[in-house]
Design an enzyme around this catalytic site. Structure first.
Site, mmCIF file in Angstrom:
data_model
loop_
_atom_site.group_PDB
_atom_site.id
_atom_site.type_symbol
_atom_site.label_atom_id
_atom_site.label_comp_id
_atom_site.label_asym_id
_atom_site.label_seq_id
_atom_site.Cartn_x
_atom_site.Cartn_y
_atom_site.Cartn_z
ATOM 1 C CB CYS A 96 -0.813 0.353 1.549
ATOM 2 S SG CYS A 96 -2.020 -1.123 1.020
ATOM 3 C CG ASP A 402 22.938 -11.408 24.136
ATOM 4 O OD1 ASP A 402 22.822 -10.595 25.410
ATOM 5 O OD2 ASP A 402 21.962 -11.197 23.616
ATOM 6 C CB THR A 435 35.244 7.978 8.448
ATOM 7 O OG1 THR A 435 36.059 7.051 8.756
ATOM 8 C CG2 THR A 435 35.353 8.789 8.335
ATOM 9 N NE ARG A 460 40.306 2.890 15.848
ATOM 10 C CZ ARG A 460 39.604 1.885 15.083
ATOM 11 N NH1 ARG A 460 38.780 2.301 14.504
ATOM 12 N NH2 ARG A 460 39.814 0.904 14.883
ATOM 13 C CD GLU A 593 33.046 -5.387 17.839
ATOM 14 O OE1 GLU A 593 32.251 -5.774 17.345
ATOM 15 O OE2 GLU A 593 33.323 -4.568 18.833
HETATM 16 P P1 ADP Z 1 30.443 -9.223 14.048
HETATM 17 O O1 ADP Z 1 31.328 -7.835 13.536
HETATM 18 O O2 ADP Z 1 30.853 -9.489 14.571
HETATM 19 O O3 ADP Z 1 29.616 -8.746 12.740
HETATM 20 P P2 ADP Z 1 28.202 -7.206 15.356
HETATM 21 O O4 ADP Z 1 28.018 -6.110 16.213
HETATM 22 O O5 ADP Z 1 28.359 -6.687 13.227
HETATM 23 O O6 ADP Z 1 29.570 -7.757 14.787
HETATM 24 O O7 ADP Z 1 27.116 -8.772 14.398
HETATM 25 C C1 ADP Z 1 26.599 -8.865 15.555
HETATM 26 C C2 ADP Z 1 25.029 -9.513 15.176
HETATM 27 O O8 ADP Z 1 24.657 -10.347 16.587
HETATM 28 C C3 ADP Z 1 24.409 -8.314 15.970
HETATM 29 O O9 ADP Z 1 23.582 -7.617 14.526
HETATM 30 C C4 ADP Z 1 23.903 -8.592 16.857
HETATM 31 O O10 ADP Z 1 22.486 -7.841 17.058
HETATM 32 C C5 ADP Z 1 23.576 -9.771 17.156
HETATM 33 N N1 ADP Z 1 22.489 -10.877 17.808
HETATM 34 C C6 ADP Z 1 23.571 -10.279 19.503
HETATM 35 N N2 ADP Z 1 23.484 -11.071 20.136
HETATM 36 C C7 ADP Z 1 22.355 -12.371 20.029
HETATM 37 C C8 ADP Z 1 21.836 -13.320 19.848
HETATM 38 N N3 ADP Z 1 21.830 -13.639 21.503
HETATM 39 N N4 ADP Z 1 21.181 -14.279 19.106
HETATM 40 C C9 ADP Z 1 20.944 -13.188 18.147
HETATM 41 N N5 ADP Z 1 21.430 -11.784 17.380
HETATM 42 C C10 ADP Z 1 22.358 -12.235 18.336
#
Ligand code: ADP
Length: 629
Positions: A96, A402, A435, A460, A593
Site C-alpha cells: 500500500c 550475549d 570515520t 586510537r 567481535e
Molecule cells: P561482527 O562484526 O562480529 O559481525 P556485529 O556487531 O556486526 O559483529 O554483529 C553481531 C550481530 O549479532 C548483531 O546484529 C547483534 O544484534 C547480533 N546478536 C547479538 N546477540 C545475539 C543473540 N543473542 N541472538 C541473535 N543475534 C544476536
C-alpha cells in the site's frame, strides 16, 4: 465499519462491544492462541475490536477505523499468526505505502535544491533492508529505530515511549521448555559481517543453515563501520604503486598497535586478507586505496575503501545478497538465549526466542556464534573495567555480549574482557562514530586552546586517553574540502546530520567554535608549513597529506567513546571455542567481535572488516569440516 456507523455509542458500549469481546475470546480459544487469531475470519472479529477503546489508539486501529483495510488479513495475509521476521506484514505495508527505496527516492527528490540543513528522515537512513515494523507497530506504541542511537526530531504516528534495547538476563530462559524443535546443519547466531559471511559460506556449500538475529534490522555494528578493509599484497595496492606490503608486515603493524594480540589469529588474518578482498571484489565490491595514507601509525597503505560511502554499509548488502542467492535469509527478531549441549558436552544448537513464535530449539551439527561486542552492556563493560562507567558507545543497540554470556555458561573461556576500544572520534552529543579517515586523509585534532596536542594519527586507544586529558574532554576534528572529497558521501552525511561547523577561513572558524583566534590561526599556519616541509616538528605526525588550505574548513567536536570491545571467547586457529583448559568445545565456533584476543589492547582500524570476511569464512569451513560431509 457497518457496525460503527449503524449503532449509537450506548448500543456499542452496552451490547456490541461485550459481544465482540466474547466472540474474540471464543476465536482465540478455538485457534489456541492467546490474543491472536488463527484464521482471517477470526482475525476480522479481533480486527473490529481494534477500532475501539485503547487498542484503537495504534496503527491497526487507525487502519480499521478509517477503513484502510477490511480486516486483519489485509495486513497479516492468510494466517494471522506473524512470523518472527514479520515478513508478510511488511509486504502488506509495502503493497500500500511503497517500498523503503521508493520512500528514499521520493525524499531525495523533495530535498533536491533545498537550501540549509535538510530534515532527517528515517526513510532514507544508513541502515539497509529496514522493515517497516522496525519502527511502526500495529498493536503497540511505535518508535523510530534511529533514535535508539540518535536523537532526531522525528514525527511518527502513535509514537509512545518504548524501552530501549537493554541487556536481558538470559538465566530467565534456563529452565524454560521450547515449544518446538527445528533441525539444520549449521546455526549462525548474529547477522553482522562475520555472521553473514559464515552463513553464506556454509549455505553456498549446500548446508542447511539457520541464521538468527535478535534485532529487527540486519548488519550489527558492522554496518556502522565507516573505515576501510585492511589487506596485504593486493592487486589494488600494486595498481596504486604500493609494492612493498606483505602479510608479514601486516602482522607486524597489527602487533605494534595491539601489543598483546593472539599472534596465530593475526597471522591467519593477514595471510588470508588478500583472498578475502578478492572474494569481496568478485562479489561486487568496488574498492580503492589512497597510496599516500597509512592508517593508525602503520607502515604501509593497506586500507581499501569505497568511494560511495561507508564500508560497512557497502559490505552488508553484498554479504546479504550472497546469502540470499542460496535461498537463505536472516530470521530477525530472533534471539539466541542459551546454548544446548549433549551428555558429552558437545554443543547441539541453541534455544531461540522468536518475537512471535516464542521459545524454540534449533538442533544442528555446528553452531557459530557471531554476536559481536558487549559495548552496549554497561554492566559487563564496567565489571571488567570500572573506569569506563558512563562512557558513551557508538556500537549498535543490541551489542550486549550475549555470545560470551551463553558460551561461558557452558564452560567456555573468556579472555581480555577488560580490553575495550576507546574510539577518539564520536561526534559530541550523538553516538555516531566519525570515520578516522577524516584524520588519516589529512584532518587534525585541535583542543579548546586552539592547539594541536598530539600526533593525529596515533593509535586510537592512546588518542582516546589523550582527549580525556584535554579541557572539557572533547576536541575539534578539523579538515578541509580536499579531505572531504576523499570521503564525499560520508562528509555529506555529517553535514546532513547537522554536526559540522563550516567556515571559509581559520579566523571565521575560530570565532564560530569559540577558540582563541590567534592560537588557532597560528596552528593552521604552522600545519601548512609542516605540510610544505613534510615534517611535523611539534608531534612528528608520520604522513602529512594535506595543508588544510583548500576550500572550506570543517570542524566536528569529537569525544572518546567505546567503539567496540576487544575481549571475548577464546578460540583456536580453527575458530573452535575453547574451554578453561584450552580444549575445543565440540560443535561450537565463533567469529568476529565476539572473539577475544585477536585485536590485543587496541584494534588496528580496518582489521575488523577484514576479520569479518576472513574469520567468518574460516569458522564456516571448520564447522563444515566437523560435519564430515
Ligand atoms: P561482527 O562484526 O562480529 O559481525 P556485529 O556487531 O556486526 O559483529 O554483529 C553481531 C550481530 O549479532 C548483531 O546484529 C547483534 O544484534 C547480533 N546478536 C547479538 N546477540 C545475539 C543473540 N543473542 N541472538 C541473535 N543475534 C544476536
Amino acid at each position: 465499519m457497518f457496525f460503527v456507523k449503524f449503532y449509537n455509542r450506548e448500543v456499542l458500549k452496552n451490547f456490541l462491544l461485550p459481544v465482540l469481546f466474547l466472540l474474540m475470546l471464543v476465536g482465540c480459544a478455538l485457534s489456541g492462541t492467546a490474543g491472536k487469531a488463527g484464521s482471517p475470519e477470526e482475525g476480522m472479529i479481533v480486527g473490529k475490536a481494534y477500532s475501539h477503546g485503547v487498542k484503537n489508539d495504534y496503527l491497526a486501529g487507525l487502519h480499521i477505523r478509517n477503513e484502510y483495510v477490511s480486516g486483519c488479513s489485509d495486513c497479516h495475509g492468510k494466517s494471522v499468526d506473524v512470523d518472527d521476521s514479520e515478513t508478510e506484514l511488511n509486504k502488506s505495508c509495502r503493497n500500500c505505502h511503497g517500498t523503503y527505496d521508493e520512500f528514499k527516492a521520493k525524499i531525495k527528490q523533495e530535498q533536491k535544491g533545498h537550501k540549509g540543513p535538510v530534515k532527517v528522515s528515517g526513510h532514507e537512513g544508513h541502515l539497509i533492508d529496514v522493515s517497516c515494523t522496525a519502527c511502526h507497530s500495529g498493536h503497540s506504541g511505535s518508535f523510530p529505530y534511529c533514535n535508539y542511537c540518535h536523537s532526531f526530531d522525528m514525527k511518527i504516528p502513535f509514537a509512545k515511549a518504548k524501552t530501549p534495547y537493554v541487556p536481558e538476563n538470559l538465566s530467565y530462559y534456563y529452565d524454560k521448555e521450547p515449544n518446538r524443535v527445528e533441525t539444520a546443519d549449521v546455526l549462525v547466531i548474529g547477522s553482522g559481517g562475520s555472521g553473514l559471511m559464515a552463513a553464506g559460506v556454509a549455505a553456498n556449500a549446500g548446508k542447511k543453515v539457520i541464521i538468527v538475529e535478535k534485532m529487527p534490522v540486519i548488519g550489527g555494528s558492522s554496518i556502522l563501520s565507516t573505515g576501510g578493509m585492511n589487506a596485504a599484497g593486493t592487486k589494488i595496492q600494486h595498481e596504486k604503486g604500493v609494492m612493498n606490503d606483505s602479510p608479514e608486515i601486516m602482522v607486524k603493524d597489527t602487533l605494534a598497535i595491539g601489543k598483546t594480540n593472539d599472534v596465530a589469529l593475526v597471522r591467519i588474518l593477514a595471510e588470508r586478507s588478500n583472498e578475502a578482498l578478492e572474494w569481496f571484489i568478485n562479489a561486487g565490491a568496488n574498492l580503492t586505496l589512497n597510496p599516500k595514507v597509512k592508517t593508525g601509525g602503520t607502515t604501509v597503505p593497506r586500507s581499501h575503501y569505497t568511494e560511495t560511502g561507508a564500508i560497512g554499509q557497502y559490505m552488508i548488502p553484498i554479504l546479504l545478497k550472497e546469502l540470499r542467492k542460496t535461498g537463505n535469509d536472516v530470521r530477525t527478531n530472533s534471539k539466541a538465549v542459551m546454548l544446548k549441549t549433549d551428555a558429552d558436552g558437545r554443543v547441539t544448537g541453541a534455544l531461540i526466542y522468536g518475537k512471535h513464535s516464542g521459545l524454540y530449539e534449533v538442533k544442528v551439527g555446528a553452531t557459530i556464534i557471531a554476536t559481536g561486542s558487549y559495548a552496549n552492556n554497561q554492566a559487563l563493560v564496567t565489571q571488567y573495567n570500572p573506569q569506563l562507567k558512563d562512557i558513551i558507545t557508538t556500537a549498535q543497540p543490541g551489542s550486549h555480549g550475549d555470545g560470551v554470556v551463553m558460551a561461558e555458561k557452558i564452560g567456555a573461556k573468556a579472555i581480555n574482557m577488560e580490553n575495550v576500544q576507546i574510539h577518539p572520534n564520536a561526534a559530541a552529543g550523538t553516538s555516531i562514530m566519525v570515520t578516522q579517515n577524516m584524520r588519516i586523509g589529512g584532518g587534525i585534532l585541535v583542543n579548546k586552546s586552539g592547539k594541536r596536542f598530539m600526533d593525529d594519527l596515533a593509535p586510537r586507544n592512546k588518542m582516546g586517553e589523550e582527549i580525556l586529558r584535554q579541557e572539557g574532554q572533547s576536541v575539534f576534528l578539523i579538515y578541509d574540502d580536499n579531505v572531504a572529497k576523499l570521503r564525499k558521501k560520508v562528509h555529506e552525511g555529517y553535514i546532513h546530520l547537522n554536526f559540522v561547523t563550516t567556515a571559509s577561513t581559520p579566523e571565521e572558524m575560530a570565532k564560530k567554535l569559540g577558540l582563541p583566534v590567534d592560537a588557532f590561526v597560528s596552528t593552521m599556519k604552522n600545519y601548512a608549513l609542516f605540510y610544505k616541509n613534510q615534517k611535523d616538528t611539534d608531534f612528528n605526525r608520520p604522513t602529512i597529506s594535506e595543508p588544510l588550505t583548500n576550500g572550506n574548513l570543517y570542524a566536528i567536536e569529537v569525544i572518546p567513546g567505546i567503539g567496540g570491545t576487544l575481549g571475548g571467547v577464546a578460540v583456536n586457529t580453527k575458530m573452535q571455542v575453547l574451554d578453561e583448559n584450552n580444549q575445543p568445545i565440540k560443535g561450537l565456533y565463533a567469529s568476529g567481535e565476539v572473539v577475544g584476543g585477536w585485536h590485543g589492547e587496541d584494534r588496528y582500524g580496518g582489521n575488523a572488516v577484514a576479520g569479518n570476511l576472513v574469520f567468518g569464512r574460516l569458522s564456516a569451513e571448520s564447522a563444515m569440516e566437523s560435519l564430515g560431509k
